[in-house]
Design a protein around this motif. Structure first.
Motif: not given
Length: 411
Positions: A245-273
């Motif tokens: 999962q890639g992007g600029g360092s300004d995406l570390i929080f909140p974007h990548h943290e929340h994207s991972a949280a949403h996906a993990e809540a949807l699937t019950g699996e960890h980690p997103f990437a």
């Protein structure tokens, strides 16, 4: 939506010994570690919000993941690369309102310019370039699933994600609560929104407001939030536990943290990437280059002024992808001079053996995309070739091909 056209990547010869495996810095692990799977590499990189032209900060980010692709391809891996385009969101709508322009027309124009800039810089395109607008149906389905599981709640017509629904929330950024709150407010969050259970809960669905675009869905009228967009697009095309999962360092929080949280809540699996890779910021006059500061240098304007796109690419690579770095007045002339020397060296009829150069560049690029070391190796070879032409008739062609394949510089 359509991506841009791919450039051919020369196939380089085998050398004795194994090719080095790509290692990349992983933000959650806080260390450089192996980022090469056994089979196809699955990579997702967060794309643009198309309310302005491609600036050098964008270019540096997508260039880093282009280089990663090149290392994997050279090692014989297929790459399934997905990138989104946030073609409906507040910044786009605000810009359209200020300029009295239809938001869809603005997005279409800027996406077209982005494609042109990426093609000119010889950035390898994603296999799938996916817009938020074309993904609304699958996003609303995912939000409905979160509601049914108790992992989402209503605040009037809006729908929010409660961070307590994510067992591992915070693992990706490692930030404390005060840092999260500050960054959340700064980067598109709404910590003070009345009715939220926790200030850090993130918007999944924005109910319709007068004058804003909306979709009629099972959730009611509205449009999707930012973080869930990337969760769903990545999940539905790459699956859970994809490689990077890639992007600029300004995406570390909140974007990548929340994207991972949403996906993990949807699937019950960890980690997103398996790997989170973040690029440094490009600065101008001591500040991060950003639209809000108005200190942008646009790729299209440099190209329009006659600057060789290969010089732009080389200038952005002169420094580690994870490092914040300045776009100073001397950076581009230095790259133009270097490009001239390299082109002169590969134009010679004979030159010093380029096989050691190939090994050196491969090793540098596999070591967390160490472009500075790779560029220095090419400089030494080119200087030696220009100082004492002669030797190997195959060397200029091999040098040209390896610089193209691994660094993306067309000579």
């Amino acid at each position: 939506m359509d991506s841009w056209s791919a450039v051919p990547v020369p196939v380089l010869p085998e050398l004795p010994g194994e090719r080095p495996r790509l290692r990349l810095y992983d933000t959650p692990a806080r260390e450089v570690r192996d980022a090469t799977p056994k089979g196809t590499v699955r990579m997702y990189v967060c794309g643009i919000t198309p309310y302005d032209a491609t600036h050098l900060g964008h270019a540096a980010t997508y260039l880093a993941f282009d280089l990663a692709q090149r290392v994997w391809l050279d090692a014989g891996h297929d790459v399934h690369y997905v990138q989104n385009v946030t073609d409906v969101d507040d910044p786009l709508l605000e810009r359209a309102t200020r300029t009295h322009e239809n938001w869809m027309h603005l997005a279409e124009r800027e996406i077209a310019l982005y494609r042109e800039d990426m093609a000119a810089l010889r950035v390898l395109p994603p296999n799938e370039l996916v817009g938020a607008v074309e993904s609304v149906t699958e996003i609303t389905k995912a939000i409905s699933e979160l509601l049914a599981a108790g992992a989402a709640y209503h605040v009037a017509e809006d729908i929010y994600f409660p961070i307590e629904a994510a067992r591992n929330f915070g693992y990706e950024s490692h930030y404390d609560e005060s840092t999260m709150l500050a960054l959340f407010a700064e980067r598109g969050g709404d910590p003070d929104h009345a009715g939220k259970r926790n200030p850090l809960d993130s918007l999944l669905w924005r109910g319709h407001r007068f004058g804003e675009p909306y979709w009629d869905t099972e959730l009611g009228r509205g449009r999707p939030g930012w973080h869930i967009e990337c969760s769903v697009i990545a999940l539905n095309r790459l699956g859970m536990g994809f490689d990077v999962q890639g992007g600029g360092s300004d995406l570390i929080f909140p974007h990548h943290e929340h994207s991972a949280a949403h996906a993990e809540a949807l699937t019950g699996e960890h980690p997103f990437a398996e790997h989170y890779v973040h690029t440094g910021m490009i600065g101008l006059d001591g500040e991060k280059m950003s639209k809000s500061r108005g200190n942008l240098v646009f790729v299209s304007k440099l190209r329009g002024g006659g600057v060789d796109p290969m010089a732009i690419r080389l200038a952005l690579m002169d420094g580690h992808y994870r490092a914040d770095r300045e776009w100073t007045g001397g950076r581009l002339p230095k790259a133009e001079s270097r490009l001239t020397r390299w082109r002169a060296a590969v134009s010679l009829p004979t030159a010093p053996d380029a096989r050691p150069l190939l090994a050196a560049v491969r090793a540098a690029m596999a070591d967390d995309l160490d472009t500075s070391t790779a560029i220095t190796a090419v400089d030494r070879w080119a200087d030696a070739a220009l100082a004492s032409p002669g030797g190997d008739a195959e060397a200029p062609r091999l040098a040209r091909d390896l610089i193209d394949t691994l660094l993306g510089i067309e000579l």
